[in-house]
Design a protein around this motif. Sequence first.
Motif, PDB file in Angstrom:
ATOM      1  N   ALA A  34       0.816  -1.222   0.000  1.00  0.00           N
ATOM      2  CA  ALA A  34       0.000   0.000   0.000  1.00  0.00           C
ATOM      3  C   ALA A  34       0.848   1.271   0.000  1.00  0.00           C
ATOM      4  N   SER A  35       2.029   1.221   0.610  1.00  0.00           N
ATOM      5  CA  SER A  35       2.881   2.405   0.685  1.00  0.00           C
ATOM      6  C   SER A  35       3.718   2.606  -0.577  1.00  0.00           C
ATOM      7  N   ARG A  36       3.676   1.640  -1.495  1.00  0.00           N
ATOM      8  CA  ARG A  36       4.373   1.717  -2.784  1.00  0.00           C
ATOM      9  C   ARG A  36       5.884   1.941  -2.636  1.00  0.00           C
ATOM     10  N   ASN A  37       6.485   1.234  -1.669  1.00  0.00           N
ATOM     11  CA  ASN A  37       7.917   1.382  -1.446  1.00  0.00           C
ATOM     12  C   ASN A  37       8.698   0.107  -1.780  1.00  0.00           C
ATOM     13  N   ASN A  38       8.084  -0.772  -2.562  1.00  0.00           N
ATOM     14  CA  ASN A  38       8.716  -1.992  -3.068  1.00  0.00           C
ATOM     15  C   ASN A  38       9.071  -3.020  -2.005  1.00  0.00           C
ATOM     16  N   HIS A  39       8.415  -2.950  -0.886  1.00  0.00           N
ATOM     17  CA  HIS A  39       8.486  -4.009   0.120  1.00  0.00           C
ATOM     18  C   HIS A  39       7.205  -3.960   0.946  1.00  0.00           C
ATOM     19  N   ILE A  40       6.921  -5.074   1.590  1.00  0.00           N
ATOM     20  CA  ILE A  40       5.701  -5.183   2.381  1.00  0.00           C
ATOM     21  C   ILE A  40       6.078  -5.228   3.850  1.00  0.00           C
ATOM     22  N   CYS A  41       5.523  -4.307   4.618  1.00  0.00           N
ATOM     23  CA  CYS A  41       5.768  -4.327   6.055  1.00  0.00           C
ATOM     24  C   CYS A  41       4.738  -5.251   6.716  1.00  0.00           C
ATOM     25  N   LEU A  42       4.950  -5.558   7.963  1.00  0.00           N
ATOM     26  CA  LEU A  42       4.066  -6.471   8.687  1.00  0.00           C
ATOM     27  C   LEU A  42       2.618  -5.978   8.677  1.00  0.00           C
ATOM     28  N   GLY A  43       2.407  -4.701   8.903  1.00  0.00           N
ATOM     29  CA  GLY A  43       1.049  -4.146   8.920  1.00  0.00           C
ATOM     30  C   GLY A  43       0.334  -4.325   7.593  1.00  0.00           C
ATOM     31  N   GLU A  44       1.038  -4.088   6.499  1.00  0.00           N
ATOM     32  CA  GLU A  44       0.437  -4.265   5.175  1.00  0.00           C
ATOM     33  C   GLU A  44       0.080  -5.734   4.942  1.00  0.00           C
ATOM     34  N   PHE A  45       0.945  -6.633   5.392  1.00  0.00           N
ATOM     35  CA  PHE A  45       0.690  -8.058   5.209  1.00  0.00           C
ATOM     36  C   PHE A  45      -0.513  -8.506   6.028  1.00  0.00           C
ATOM     37  N   ILE A  46      -0.608  -8.026   7.264  1.00  0.00           N
ATOM     38  CA  ILE A  46      -1.755  -8.377   8.110  1.00  0.00           C
ATOM     39  C   ILE A  46      -3.047  -7.839   7.500  1.00  0.00           C
ATOM     40  N   ASP A  47      -3.022  -6.608   6.986  1.00  0.00           N
ATOM     41  CA  ASP A  47      -4.209  -6.044   6.338  1.00  0.00           C
ATOM     42  C   ASP A  47      -4.631  -6.891   5.134  1.00  0.00           C
ATOM     43  N   PHE A  48      -3.656  -7.305   4.329  1.00  0.00           N
ATOM     44  CA  PHE A  48      -3.938  -8.156   3.179  1.00  0.00           C
ATOM     45  C   PHE A  48      -4.557  -9.477   3.618  1.00  0.00           C
ATOM     46  N   CYS A  49      -4.007 -10.073   4.664  1.00  0.00           N
ATOM     47  CA  CYS A  49      -4.517 -11.358   5.153  1.00  0.00           C
ATOM     48  C   CYS A  49      -5.935 -11.227   5.696  1.00  0.00           C
ATOM     49  N   LYS A  50      -6.238 -10.108   6.341  1.00  0.00           N
ATOM     50  CA  LYS A  50      -7.599  -9.874   6.835  1.00  0.00           C
ATOM     51  C   LYS A  50      -8.575  -9.721   5.678  1.00  0.00           C
ATOM     52  N   ARG A  51      -8.194  -8.923   4.669  1.00  0.00           N
ATOM     53  CA  ARG A  51      -9.073  -8.694   3.511  1.00  0.00           C
ATOM     54  C   ARG A  51      -9.334  -9.986   2.736  1.00  0.00           C
ATOM     55  N   SER A  52      -8.293 -10.775   2.576  1.00  0.00           N
ATOM     56  CA  SER A  52      -8.406 -11.991   1.758  1.00  0.00           C
ATOM     57  C   SER A  52      -8.782 -13.215   2.580  1.00  0.00           C
ATOM     58  N   GLN A  53      -8.829 -13.057   3.899  1.00  0.00           N
ATOM     59  CA  GLN A  53      -9.106 -14.160   4.819  1.00  0.00           C
ATOM     60  C   GLN A  53      -8.116 -15.307   4.614  1.00  0.00           C
ATOM     61  N   LEU A  54      -6.880 -14.930   4.349  1.00  0.00           N
ATOM     62  CA  LEU A  54      -5.815 -15.901   4.107  1.00  0.00           C
ATOM     63  C   LEU A  54      -5.302 -16.484   5.416  1.00  0.00           C
ATOM     64  N   PHE A  55      -4.995 -15.614   6.367  1.00  0.00           N
ATOM     65  CA  PHE A  55      -4.527 -16.017   7.692  1.00  0.00           C
ATOM     66  C   PHE A  55      -5.174 -15.110   8.730  1.00  0.00           C
ATOM     67  N   THR A  56      -5.246 -15.595   9.983  1.00  0.00           N
ATOM     68  CA  THR A  56      -5.635 -14.712  11.080  1.00  0.00           C
ATOM     69  C   THR A  56      -4.472 -13.765  11.338  1.00  0.00           C
ATOM     70  N   ALA A  57      -4.675 -12.741  12.153  1.00  0.00           N
ATOM     71  CA  ALA A  57      -3.607 -11.777  12.442  1.00  0.00           C
ATOM     72  C   ALA A  57      -2.409 -12.471  13.085  1.00  0.00           C
ATOM     73  N   ASP A  58      -2.659 -13.393  14.016  1.00  0.00           N
ATOM     74  CA  ASP A  58      -1.559 -14.112  14.666  1.00  0.00           C
ATOM     75  C   ASP A  58      -0.807 -14.984  13.677  1.00  0.00           C
ATOM     76  N   GLU A  59      -1.562 -15.707  12.844  1.00  0.00           N
ATOM     77  CA  GLU A  59      -0.928 -16.550  11.832  1.00  0.00           C
ATOM     78  C   GLU A  59      -0.139 -15.698  10.841  1.00  0.00           C
ATOM     79  N   ALA A  60      -0.714 -14.560  10.442  1.00  0.00           N
ATOM     80  CA  ALA A  60      -0.049 -13.673   9.486  1.00  0.00           C
ATOM     81  C   ALA A  60       1.282 -13.186  10.039  1.00  0.00           C
ATOM     82  N   SER A  61       1.306 -12.830  11.321  1.00  0.00           N
ATOM     83  CA  SER A  61       2.558 -12.382  11.938  1.00  0.00           C
ATOM     84  C   SER A  61       3.610 -13.478  11.910  1.00  0.00           C
ATOM     85  N   GLN A  62       3.207 -14.683  12.271  1.00  0.00           N
ATOM     86  CA  GLN A  62       4.147 -15.807  12.279  1.00  0.00           C
ATOM     87  C   GLN A  62       4.663 -16.113  10.878  1.00  0.00           C
TER      88      GLN A  62
END
Length: 96
Positions: free
Chosen positions: A22-50
Amino acid sequence: ESFVVPFSLLHMLHVLFQEVDASRNNHICLGEFIDFCKRSQLFTADEASQVFLSKRSMPTTSEILFSENDIFNLNESDRAMKFNDFQQLILEAGII
């Protein structure tokens, strides 16, 4: 009859990576990954962090030594997931 596929798997993964970055800086931070996982229901927040912490590459010695900060004050990009890490995660998870 043959069909031409205009995009390769690599292109699709890159577009998905850009969507998560989302920040368009060519890398994904933990917060962006957790947001993606929530939107896509890929992982829970805890799973996403791990998953994030286990799949991201550790910064190279050069990245640490030549970054803007000293080795004790690593910047956000040093704790980030790069495209290759994201690609491996998505492929290993069997999402695509």
